[in-house]
Structure formats: structure tokens, C-alpha cells
Design an enzyme around this catalytic site. Structure first.
Site, short mmCIF file in Angstrom:
data_model
loop_
_atom_site.label_atom_id
_atom_site.label_comp_id
_atom_site.label_asym_id
_atom_site.label_seq_id
_atom_site.Cartn_x
_atom_site.Cartn_y
_atom_site.Cartn_z
N GLU A 92 -1.77 -6.68 -5.68
CA GLU A 92 -2.35 -6.00 -4.94
C GLU A 92 -0.95 -4.44 -6.06
O GLU A 92 0.35 -3.96 -6.12
CB GLU A 92 -0.78 -6.08 -3.95
N GLU A 105 -3.85 -12.51 1.60
CA GLU A 105 -2.73 -13.15 2.56
C GLU A 105 -2.87 -12.43 4.23
O GLU A 105 -3.39 -11.93 4.07
CB GLU A 105 -1.46 -11.76 1.59
#
Length: 439
Positions: A237, A357
Site C-alpha cells: 500500500e 486484502e
């Protein structure tokens, strides 16, 4: 008897090679000798635009993240964090700095020893899952840590043990660089430090990260404990703005890929046993990961989907199900080219993509209201989970839930608790495949 021995030895030898994507290019056997991912035949030059030489089988990645193990996020496990003596602190860096190295090493080693046990790994496999994703920080390579940085020591032996357990039961393993040198995002403990600014995006920090990836690649290919690791996530991320991450696309991604491949070349690793190199995909918002890549051979791509933080989706049960059933996370077209085989045309987006995720959590301002409270909306959450994973399996190479366990008392963030609540079936093969029939 000879045949049984031969099959057993063949299974051991097959499992000893390193690195594959489930269903792509190699056999992996569980402890019972069952082939989990159906090795497919090798074809070359099937299509001119294909970089895959192994055609995918029917197996999708179905897995869980092992959050809060090697990169602690206090909000997910505040009781554990407090019992360690870290309660007043916001990140691992801060806790180690405050407690001192020796005391911190003891408490974190106790945590690593107990947060995920061999029983957890056995249970994950028993639920029909085939993959674990392990978030780690660069500090697990202790020689890379500066004297001015404060992180717990001794984690590698627990990572080694964990990967051995998972390999023994035939789970596929993704190791993800969750905490990058300097922190890839500011003020977020999931980088291991609550840094006031993102210090990762500079050449000397990129160099530290590529050293880490080289070190990890060597370990994966040379240590038996790591035999089921098939993929490395090169950074979790990054900032979702290409203009704010100088060098990520032009320097770090291509250098990370090259570093991994150079180690494999030096070790004489066969090309079909290469690790999959996994950046975030273009949908994440940090730009096109392939922009400056020297090659896309055995690349894979990570997609994270949290509707909780997506203001474009109206906050209603029907809107959430509709989004899950219609939001193509890969935007690619799968076409049959031979009987029983298919190939993904990657011209429209990054493939293979894995939704690495996602959760069942909803916006903070409604999550405990009657219409969304987990105690009386199990039917909705069960359908929403089924709708999400059904779509991910149709459009991508699979999914990995965040996370396996938490201390929130909220199954929307805990796969283990969601099974106990009856929201997720104890055998994922029994998922409701009709969740999207009316959408």
C-alpha cells in the site's frame, strides 16, 4: 509398497522446489500427499501476447492474512498490545524505543510464539483455505536496521518456523513487505512506525528495500522451511498518488524485480520456479506498476478492496451486494483456448491479480447501528462475503481475507470469528455460489 514409496518420495522432491502460483506451474503436496493445485501441462507460444507459459488450472487462491504477527497494528489487538506493556505507544518502533531493546525482545518473542500457533495453521488448512499471506517488516533482516531505529529482534526464527508449519500442510505462502524502510505511508502503525512523513521514497531507502528483497529471495530458495513460498509482495500500500511517490515506478519497482531475478540467476533457479514478484496493481492508485519493468515474467499484482472507505458506494445492504457482484477487480477477459484450459487476456489490466486484502467492515458512523450491527445481521454479512469472493474468483486469481484473527470481538475483521458466527462456512467449498443471482 515400492509404488507407495515412489509416490511419497516424488511428493517430497516436488515440494522441495520453490515458488509457484497455485494452478500455474508446479505441484505442491499436502502432508497427506494430496496434490492441491493440479499441475498443468507446459505449452509455449500459445498466443503472441501471453507472458504465461503455464496455463491456470481451476484452483483459486483462497486465504487469510496473518495480521498483527510480525507487524503489529494495536487497533486490531489492543489487549495483547497492552499485556505486552506497549499500551501507551502507537507502533512497534515507539514501544521498543520506550521499553529498551532487551525487554522489547522478550515481550515480542513471546508474542510471536503465541499469536499464531501450529494449531492455527492446521485450522486454516482444515477450513479449505490454501494460502496464507504474511506481512513482515524490513527489520526482520536485523543487519539492515540502523542504530537510530528501534524494532524487536529475533523474529526470523519464528517466521522460519511458521513457514515450515504452513509448508508441511501444503499451504501456499505469500510474504509481503508490509513495513518498508523509512515508512511508505505516514502516521500508520502498519509500517512498524508512526512516522510523521513517508520517508521511503528516496534512493538510499529503496536500496535498503532491494537488499532486503534479495536477502529474502535467497532464503526462500535455499531453506527447506520456505519451500511453499511462491510470491513476494515488494511493498504494501504505497501512497495512492503517482505524483507523490517519486521513484516508485521509475526506480524501486524495476530495481526490486531485477534484484529478485539476479539472486535467482546466481542460484541457478529454473525460470519456471521463479518467485512471483507482486506490486500493488494499477487499481490501487499509485500508477502502472509495469511502466518501467524490465520484464513482466512471473509478475503478480495485489489489489485491496475495502468498501468501508469507498465513498462511491452508497451505504445500504443492497448497494453493498450490488457493488460486490458487479465490481470487476481485474477488468480482464478469460477466454478458452483449449479444452479444460483458459488463458487470461491481460490487455486491459494487470494479471494475475489477487485481492490480497478485504474485510466485512462498514463505515465507522454506521457499523454499530441496528442495521449493520454484526449480532443481528449475520445473513447480510454472509451474503456479502459470498458475493465478494465469488466475484473475486470469477475475475481474479483469488482472495485473501484481512485477517485471520483479531481481538475486536467483531467477526467483520476476523475470519476465525466469522466462522464461529456462521457467517463464513467452515468449509469454504460450501460457499453460497448463488449470492449474486438476484443482482
Amino acid at each position: 509398497m515400492y509404488l507407495v514409496s515412489y509416490i511419497f518420495m516424488s511428493a517430497i522432491l516436488a515440494a522441495h522446489a520453490a515458488a509457484w502460483l497455485p494452478g500455474e506451474h508446479r505441484e505442491i503436496y499436502s502432508l497427506e500427499g494430496i496434490n492441491l493445485f493440479n499441475k498443468t501441462k507446459l505449452f509455449s507460444n500459445i498466443t503472441s501476447n501471453s507472458t504465461k507459459k503455464w496455463l491456470p488450472s481451476s484452483s483459486n487462491i483462497r486465504g487469510v492474512n496473518l495480521g498483527c504477527l510480525f507487524v503489529f497494528e494495536p487497533w486490531l489487538a489492543s489487549d495483547e498490545w497492552g499485556s505486552m506493556g506497549c499500551g501507551p505507544y502507537v507502533s512497534e518502533f515507539d514501544c521498543v524505543s520506550a521499553l529498551g531493546q532487551s525487554q522489547a525482545n522478550v515481550i515480542f518473542q513471546n508474542h510471536w510464539d503465541s499469536w499464531i500457533t501450529q494449531d492455527d495453521i492446521t485450522q486454516i488448512q482444515s477450513f479449505g483455505l490454501n494460502t496464507i499471506r504474511i506481512p513482515i517488516g524490513y527489520w526482520i533482516m536485523e543487519s539492515l536496521v540502523y542504530d537510530s531505529e528501534y524494532f524487536p529482534q529475533g523474529g526470523f526464527q519464528y517466521l522460519q518456523r511458521l513457514c515450515g508449519w504452513a509448508s508441511d500442510v501444503g499451504l501456499y505462502i505469500i510474504i509481503d513487505l508490509h513495513g518498508a524502510p523509512g515508512a511508505q505511508v505516514p502516521t500508520n502503525p502498519n509500517t512498524g512506525q508512526y512516522a510523521p512523513s513517508a520517508g521511503f521514497y528516496i534512493d538510499w531507502q529503496f536500496d535498503r528495500a532491494t537488499k532486503f528483497l534479495s536477502w529474502l529471495t535467497n532464503i526462500i530458495h535455499t531453506q527447506y522451511y520456505f519451500r511453499n513460498v511462491g510470491m513476494i509482495g515488494v511493498v504494501n500500500e504505497p501512497i495512492q498518488n503517482p505524483d507523490a511517490v517519486p521513484g516508485l515506478l521509475s526506480s524501486f519497482y524495476p530495481n526490486a524485480y531485477t534484484a529478485i531475478r539476479n539472486v535467482e540467476s546466481a542460484l541457478g533457479v529454473a525460470s519456471y520456479n521463479s518467485l512471483h514478484v507482486q506490486p500493488m496493481n494499477q487499481l490501487w492508485g499509485s500508477g502502472s506498476p509495469n511502466q518501467n519493468m524490465p520484464s513482466t515474467y512471473f509478475m503478480a499484482y495485489d489489489d485491496h478492496r475495502y468498501v468501508k472507505w469507498d465513498p462511491s458506494v452508497p451505504v445500504s445492504h443492497s448497494a453493498y451486494i450490488t457493488d460486490a457482484c458487479n465490481n470487476n477487480r481485474n477488468r480482464s477477459v478469460k477466454v478458452n483456448i483449449l479444452p479444460f484450459y483458459n488463458l487470461t487476456d491481460s490487455s486491459d489490466n494487470n494479471t494475475p491479480t489477487i485481492v490480497g486484502e478485504f474485510s466485512l467492515s462498514v463505515p465507522d458512523n454506521v457499523q454499530w447501528s441496528p442495521d449493520w450491527h454484526p449480532s443481528n445481521n449475520q445473513g447480510f454479512y454472509s451474503q456479502w462475503f459470498a458475493a465478494q469472493v465469488s466475484r473475486y474468483e470469477a475475475d481474479t486469481d483469488g482472495w485473501i481475507f484481512w485477517t485471520w484473527k483479531s481481538q475486536l470481538g467483531d467477526y467483520r475483521w476476523s475470519y476465525q470469528d466469522a466462522i464461529a458466527a456462521g457467517v463464513i462456512p467452515s468449509d469454504i467449498g460450501n460457499i453460497n455460489t448463488g449470492a449474486c443471482n438476484s443482482f
